[in-house]
Scaffold this active site. Structure first.
Site, short mmCIF file in Angstrom:
data_model
loop_
_atom_site.label_atom_id
_atom_site.label_comp_id
_atom_site.label_asym_id
_atom_site.label_seq_id
_atom_site.Cartn_x
_atom_site.Cartn_y
_atom_site.Cartn_z
CG ASP A 273 -25.33 17.44 -13.02
OD1 ASP A 273 -25.83 18.51 -14.12
OD2 ASP A 273 -26.35 17.22 -12.81
C1 BGC Z 1 -27.58 16.46 -16.61
C2 BGC Z 1 -26.67 16.48 -16.59
C3 BGC Z 1 -26.64 17.50 -17.68
C4 BGC Z 1 -26.92 18.85 -17.37
C5 BGC Z 1 -26.85 19.66 -18.68
C6 BGC Z 1 -28.56 18.17 -15.57
O1 BGC Z 1 -29.81 18.09 -15.30
O2 BGC Z 1 -27.60 15.77 -14.83
O3 BGC Z 1 -26.01 15.03 -16.96
O4 BGC Z 1 -25.11 17.46 -18.82
O5 BGC Z 1 -28.41 18.99 -17.03
O6 BGC Z 1 -28.05 19.65 -19.87
#
Ligand code: BGC
Length: 768
Positions: A273
C-alpha cells in the site's frame, strides 16, 4: 560520480553488450539478467507521488503524464523496452484527474455503488457486469491496473473504510470480490485485491499492530482473500499498512510467500500500500515485489542489502520477474490504443440499475412501493446533498451526482419547492459555519463535516402533511480513508434526526398519510430505537452518481429492492465484542509514517489492537451469545413474499449439493437470496453456532413463479483451522445444513454425514 550517473553509465555499458535486447513476453529471464542492480531497484520501487511529504525516489522515470491522477506508476527502463504502467484507484470506479490543463476534454469516470452496496446484492453475475463496465473505463482511459477490490472484513461497524469493504463474513466477501475481479479483468486490465491483510481500522493505520491468533487469521481475515484469489486470479495483491503480531504485512514472508504463493498458488505480483512498511530489503525478501509509490530509502535498502549480502540477488530477481510478468500483460505494453472515450452513458445505466438491486428494505408497512403519490414532502439534508460514496482513494471524480430531489423529479414526482428552498438555504449556512473546520479536515484528507439536521417547526410540518401526499426523510452519513467513525451523531442518530423522524411521522399520520425513511449511508447505524416509528425504512446505501434516480426507481416500484444485509445491525454499538478493542474517538494522523520498523506498545487500540473476539466477528458473536439484534446478518425484505420447499441434500464424494425450491407467493416481482448455514458437530475446537457456507439468488420471479436453487460446497469448506495441528480439520460427524432467508430465519434444516479430513498447511504465523 553520483549514484544516478553511475547507474546510467553502467546501463549504457550493458546495453552496448546487449545490443537491441527489448522486453517480450518470452524473454523475461533474459531481461532480468541484463538489468543492472540499480535498474532492478528502480523497477521494484515506483516513481514517487507528488505532494506527499516523505522521501521520494530521485531515480524514478515514468510516463506519468499519460494518466494524470493515477495513484502510481512503475518505472520505465527505455533501453530494455520496459514501459511504465499506470496503477489507478478504485474501488467504486476509476479515480483519475477529470480535467487537464490546456485540454478541453473532460476525463470524468462513472461513480459506481460502494462495495458494501454491491455485496448487498449477493448477485455475483451482477457484480461481474459492474466490473466489466468499470474495467472498460480503466482500459479506455489508459490505465493498466485498478487498485481494487477492497475486501477487509467488517470487524467493527465504525471502521471508516467499511463502505469500500463487503461484509463481516468471508464467504460473501470472497465470492463478491471474485466476481468483481473477473469482470474487470475481462477487459485485459488488472486488479489489485487489497489490503492484505488484518487492516480493520483507519486510526493509526500505518502503524497499528493487529494482535490476532492464527485460527482467526485463517478463518476470518484471510479466508475472503483466499476464496477470491483462487477463484479469479487477480493480477496483483496489495499488502496493507499495518503490522500484525509485530511484523508489517509487507515484510512478512509467511504472509506474502508461504501462505499467498506457496499455499494458495498465487502467481501474480504483490505491491505495498502507498508508502507502506519500513525496510525495502525486508519487503523484497518477503516477496513483496513492488514498493509503491516508492521511497528513496527503500531503493537504498535494496542496493545496500545486495551489496552487503543481507539480501539475496535471487530475491531481487524474483520480484523483477513478477513485475515484468505484470508489465507484459498490460495494455500499455501491448500498445493498446485507448480512446479516452469510455461509454459513460451506458455505464450510468449500469450503476443506476445495480444500485437498486443492493438496496435493503428494512421495514415496510405497506408504504412501498408508493401508490397514488404525486406531491412529496422531502425532509433531511441528505436528500438535497446526496452522498454518492465515501471519501479518500475510494472516491471517484464523477461528472455529477443525481440527488434524491432530482431523482424524484425525473421519475415524475413533485417534491415540495418550499421545503427545497429552506433546505438549500440551511445547507449553505451550515457549510459556511463549518468552512474553517472543513478546510482543515480537507488538508488531512478527512471527510467534510455534514450540515447538522435542520429543525422543522410543527406549523410547517402540519402544512406539509396537509398539502403533500407522503413524507420522505433522508438520513445521510459519510466516512472515508484516514479516520474511523464515532458513536454520537454517526452510529447513533443525532437528537435532531430522531426528532425529525418522530415529528414528521406524527404529522403525516395525523392526517392518515405515510412517512418513509431513506438511509443514504456507507455503514451500519443504530435503528432499534426508531425503526418502528415510520411506515418504511429503505437502506439505499451510497449508490454512486445515479443514486437519486436509483432510489426513485425503487420508491416508485419501477425497480424493486432485493438486497440483504452483509453484516449484523446490533441493538447498540457496544453489543459488538470488538467494541472493547476499537479506537473510539482516538486521533492519529493518517500519514503517520515512522519507517523505523519498530512496533509501539504505548496506546491501546492506536498502537496496537487486540483482536480479543477471535473468530467471533459479526453474527458469529451475536449467535454465540444468543443476543437480540436490530437486523440479523442476511436480512432484507422484498415487495413480495417467498416460500421455500423441497429442500434436499446430496453428498457426492467431496461435493455437497443442497437444492431448494423458492416460490414467489406475493403479488409483485422479486428476487430472493437463499443462504446456506452450517452447524458443525461438537468437537475439541470451539465452533461458531453456524457459519455461512454458500448462497444463491433467484432470477426475477413473477408472482406464482418458482425456481430451484442449488447451493454447492466442498467438504473442505467445513474445516476449521486447528493451530496446534497446523491443519484445516473437518471433523467426522453429522452436520446440520440450514437454509435461511437470513441467519435467523431458517426455512429448512437438513443433515449430512461427513468423513474426517485433515489438510496440513505450511507452518506460517507460529508466533501466536
Ligand atoms: C490506500 C489504498 C490506495 C492507495 C493509492 C492508500 O492510501 O490505502 O487503498 O489504493 O492509497 O491511492
Amino acid at each position: 560520480m553520483n549514484k544516478t550517473l553511475l547507474s546510467i553509465t553502467a546501463a549504457v555499458a550493458l546495453s552496448a553488450c546487449n545490443g537491441d535486447l527489448k522486453l517480450r513476453e518470452d524473454n523475461i529471464d533474459e531481461i532480468v539478467n541484463a538489468m543492472t542492480l540499480e535498474e532492478k531497484a528502480q523497477l521494484i520501487i515506483g516513481v514517487g507521488m507528488p505532494g506527499i511529504p516523505v522521501d521520494q525516489p530521485v531515480i524514478g522515470a515514468s510516463d506519468a503524464g499519460k494518466v494524470p491522477g493515477a495513484a502510481g506508476f512503475t518505472a520505465n527502463i527505455e533501453r530494455l523496452g520496459i514501459p511504465s504502467i499506470a496503477l489507478c484507484d478504485g474501488p467504486a470506479g476509476l479515480r483519475i484527474t477529470p480535467t487537464r490543463e490546456g485540454d478541453d476534454q473532460t476525463y470524468y469516470c462513472t461513480h459506481f455503488p460502494i462495495g458494501t452496496l454491491l455485496a448487498s446484492t449477493w448477485n455475483t453475475e451482477l457484480v461481474k457486469q459492474v466490473g466489466v463496465a468499470m474495467g472498460q473505463e480503466v482500459l479506455e482511459y489508459g490505465g493498466d491496473v485498478l487498485l481494487a477490490p477492497a475486501v477487509n472484513i467488517h470487524r467493527n461497524p465504525l471502521c471508516g473504510r467499511n463502505f469500500e469493504y463487503y461484509s463481516e463474513d468471508p464467504v460473501v466477501t470472497g465470492n463478491i470480490a471474485g466476481a468483481y475481479i473477473e469482470g474487470i479483468q475481462t477487459n485485459g486490465v488488472g486488479t489489485s485485491i487489497k489490503h492484505f491483510a488484518f487492516n480493520s481500522q483507519e486510526t493509526n493505520r500505518m502503524n497499528n499492530n493487529a494482535l490476532i491468533d492464527v485460527r482467526t487469521m485463517r478463518e476470518i481475515y484471510l479466508k475472503g482473500f483466499e476464496i477470491a484469489i483462487k477463484k479469479s486470479a487477480p493480477w496483483t495483491v496489495m499488502t496493507s499498512y499495518n503490522y500484525f503480531n509485530g511484523t508489517y504485512t509487507s515484510e512478512s514472508h509467511d504472509l506474502v510467500t508461504k501462505v499467498l504463493r506457496e499455499e494458495w498458488g498465487y502467481k501474480g505480483t504483490v505491491m505495498t500500500d502507498w508508502f507502506g512498511g519500513a525496510n525495502g530489503a525486508a519487503q523484497v525478501a518477503a516477496g513483496n515485489d513492488m514498493l509503491q509509490p516508492g521511497r528513496q530509502t527503500q531503493y537504498n535498502d535494496i542496493i545496500k542489502g545486495v551489496n552487503d549480502g543481507s539480501l539475496s540477488i535471487e530475491d531481487v530477481n524474483l520480484c523483477c520477474k513478477r513485475i515484468l510478468n505484470l508489465v507484459v500483460q498490460s495494455p500499455t505494453f501491448k500498445g493498446y490504443k485507448y480512446t479516452n472515450k469510455p461509454d459513460l452513458k451506458a455505464h450510468a445505466d449500469v450503476t443506476r440499475q445495480s444500485a437498486t438491486e443492493g438496496m435493503v428494505l428494512l421495514e415496510n408497512n405497506g408504504a412501498l412501493p408508493m401508490k397514488n403519490v404525486k406531491n412529496i414532502a422531502v425532509f433531511g439534508n441528505a436528500a438535497y446533498s446526496w452522498i454518492a460514496g465515501g471519501t479518500g482513494s475510494g472516491d471517484v471524480n464523477r461528472a455529477y451526482t443525481v440527488n434524491l430531489i432530482e431523482g424524484l423529479k425525473n421519475a415524475g414526482y413533485t417534491p415540495n419547492e418550499a421545503l427545497k428552498t429552506s433546505y438549500e438555504q440551511w445547507t449553505v449556512s451550515e457549510n459556511e459555519r463549518n468552512a474553517e473546520a472543513n478546510a482543515e479536515r480537507q488538508k488531512n484528507w478527512l471527510p467534510a463535516l455534514l450540515p447538522s439536521e435542520m429543525p422543522v417547526d410543527k406549523k410547517l410540518l402540519s402544512e406539509q402533511a396537509k398539502s403533500q401526499d407522503v413524507a420522505l426523510i433522508a438520513i445521510g452519513r459519510i466516512s472515508g480513508e484516514g479516520s474511523d467513525r464515532n458513536i454520537d451523531g454517526d452510529f447513533d442518530l443525532s437528537s435532531a434526526e430522531k426528532e425529525l423522524i418522530k415529528n414528521v411521522t406524527a404529522a403525516f399520520h395525523a392526517v392518515g398519510k405515510k412517512a418513509i425513511v431513506v438511509l443514504n449511508i456507507g455503514g451500519v447505524i443504530e435503528t432499534a430505537s426508531w425503526k418502528n416509528i415510520p411506515d418504511a425504512v429503505l437502506c439505499a446505501w451510497q449508490g454512486g452518481q445515479e443514486g437519486g434516480n436509483s432510489v426513485a426507481d425503487v420508491l416508485s416500484g419501477k425497480a424493486y429492492p432485493s438486497g440483504k444485509l452483509t453484516m449484523t445491525w446490533p441493538l447498540a454499538y457496544t453489543d459488538h465484542k470488538s467494541s472493547e478493542n476499537f479506537p473510539l474517538g482516538k486521533k492519529a494522523a493518517m500519514l503517520n509514517m515512522k519507517f523505523d520498523g519498530q512496533t509501539r506498545t504505548d496506546e491501546k487500540d492506536v498502537d496496537y489492537t487486540q483482536y480479543e473476539e477471535g473468530i467471533y466477528v459479526g453474527y458469529r458473536w451475536f449467535d454465540a451469545e444468543n443476543m437480540s439484534v436490530s437486523y440479523p446478518f442476511g436480512y432484507g425484505k422484498s415487495y413480495t413474499t417467498f416460500e421455500y420447499s423441497n429442500a434436499d441434500v446430496k453428498v457426492d464424494g467431496d461435493i455437497i449439493s443442497v437444492t431448494v425450491d423458492v416460490k414467489n407467493t406475493g403479488n409483485a416481482e422479486g428476487k430472493e437470496i437463499a443462504q446456506l448455514y452450517v452447524s458443525a458437530p461438537s468437537s475439541e475446537l470451539a465452533k461458531p453456532v453456524q457459519e455461512l457456507k454458500a448462497f444463491a439468488k433467484t432470477k426475477a420471479l413473477m408472482p406464482g413463479e418458482s425456481e430451484t436453487l442449488c447451493l454447492t460446497l466442498n467438504t473442505a469448506d467445513l474445516a476449521s483451522f486447528h493451530p496446534g495441528e497446523n491443519a484445516w480439520i473437518v471433523e467426522e460427524g453429522s452436520y446440520t445444513l440450514k437454509i435461511g432467508a437470513d441467519s435467523r430465519d431458517i426455512k429448512a434444516e437438513l443433515t449430512a454425514d461427513i468423513k474426517a479430513k485433515t489438510t496440513p498447511v505450511s507452518r506460517a504465523f507460529t508466533a501466536r
